[in-house]
Design a protein around this motif. Structure first.
Motif, PDB file in Angstrom:
ATOM      1  N   THR A 146       4.914   2.117  -0.155  1.00 40.15           N
ATOM      2  CA  THR A 146       4.035   1.554  -0.781  1.00 40.15           C
ATOM      3  C   THR A 146       3.688  -0.009  -0.965  1.00 40.15           C
ATOM      4  OG1 THR A 146       3.801   3.294  -2.380  1.00 40.15           O
ATOM      5  CG2 THR A 146       2.469   0.923  -2.933  1.00 40.15           C
TER       6      THR A 146
ATOM      7  N   ARG B 193       8.256   6.384   3.349  1.00 41.33           N
ATOM      8  CA  ARG B 193       7.636   6.155   2.662  1.00 41.33           C
ATOM      9  C   ARG B 193       7.523   5.290   1.664  1.00 41.33           C
ATOM     10  NH1 ARG B 193       6.113  11.409   2.087  1.00 41.33           N
ATOM     11  NH2 ARG B 193       4.483  11.198   3.759  1.00 41.33           N
TER      12      ARG B 193
ATOM     13  N   ILE C   7      -0.799   3.581   0.634  1.00 41.07           N
ATOM     14  CA  ILE C   7       0.745   4.205   0.641  1.00 41.07           C
ATOM     15  C   ILE C   7       0.844   4.615   2.204  1.00 41.07           C
ATOM     16  CG2 ILE C   7       1.743   6.479   0.430  1.00 41.07           C
ATOM     17  CD1 ILE C   7      -0.552   6.274  -2.052  1.00 41.07           C
TER      18      ILE C   7
ATOM     19  N   LYS D 242      -3.222  -1.062  -3.315  1.00 45.71           N
ATOM     20  CA  LYS D 242      -1.689  -0.288  -2.786  1.00 45.71           C
ATOM     21  C   LYS D 242      -2.827   0.659  -1.978  1.00 45.71           C
ATOM     22  CE  LYS D 242       0.197   3.843  -5.114  1.00 45.71           C
ATOM     23  NZ  LYS D 242      -0.360   4.722  -6.170  1.00 45.71           N
TER      24      LYS D 242
ATOM     25  N   ARG E 235       0.356  -3.284  -0.352  1.00 47.28           N
ATOM     26  CA  ARG E 235      -0.531  -4.210  -0.173  1.00 47.28           C
ATOM     27  C   ARG E 235      -1.004  -5.136   0.452  1.00 47.28           C
ATOM     28  NH1 ARG E 235       0.050  -9.041  -2.890  1.00 47.28           N
ATOM     29  NH2 ARG E 235       2.603 -10.189  -2.626  1.00 47.28           N
TER      30      ARG E 235
ATOM     31  N   GLU F 237      -5.601   3.259  -0.962  1.00 48.89           N
ATOM     32  CA  GLU F 237      -6.604   3.345  -2.400  1.00 48.89           C
ATOM     33  C   GLU F 237      -7.637   2.190  -2.878  1.00 48.89           C
ATOM     34  OE1 GLU F 237      -3.953   5.514  -5.464  1.00 48.89           O
ATOM     35  OE2 GLU F 237      -2.832   5.970  -4.095  1.00 48.89           O
TER      36      GLU F 237
END
Length: 161
Positions: free
Chosen positions: A108, A106, A89, A87, A110, A83
């Protein structure tokens, strides 16, 4: 008996003998079956291509990667969506080994200095870096360090054993 489920560009084939996920593109030969005990979520993973606002060196992480931690435990990373640089995923999947039972999360993450970082568990960091077309990963836990060199897979055929 087989059931087919099409989601985006993925095709899930379920039969009495197991399941396979079929995708588009190929780095694994069409006659090669990638056998792993690293499970995948259902419905199948959906990779969303990064937009033009994501720099190419970061967009290169998008997609699925496979390797074995210290040549022992299967690991599959599927970067589903970038994203923004802050961020990402992904599905972090691992097979049996080092006292772990197969599972997936799952997560998240960076980017930090063009390296992808996730913290799947407290006090644990996994860092990924693209190097000459492969993905080098380092798992750093409390007193544990593991490494894996991963290859890109387009999920042509994965057999969960």
């Amino acid at each position: 008996m087989k059931e087919l489920l099409v989601v985006g560009c993925w095709l899930l084939v379920v039969s009495l003998t197991g399941c396979a996920i079929v995708g588009t593109g190929a780095t694994v030969g069409t006659d090669t079956l990638l056998k792993t005990d690293a499970p995948l979520p259902q419905p199948p993973i959906a990779v969303i291509q990064p937009g033009p606002e994501i720099p190419p060196q970061l967009a290169a992480f998008s997609g699925a990667w496979f390797g074995r931690w210290d040549y022992q435990m299967d690991h599959l990373l599927a970067v589903e969506q970038i994203e923004s640089p802050e961020k990402i995923i992904a599905v972090y999947s691992f097979g049996k080994g080092f006292g772990f039972h197969p599972g997936w999360y799952r997560v998240t993450g960076r980017f930090v200095e063009n390296k992808l970082q996730f913290q799947p568990w407290p006090e644990t960091t996994v860092t990924y870096e693209i190097h000459k077309g492969t993905l080098k990963a380092v798992y750093q836990g409390n007193r544990t360090r593991s490494e894996v060199n991963m290859r890109r897979i387009d999920l042509n055929l994965i057999s969960i054993r």
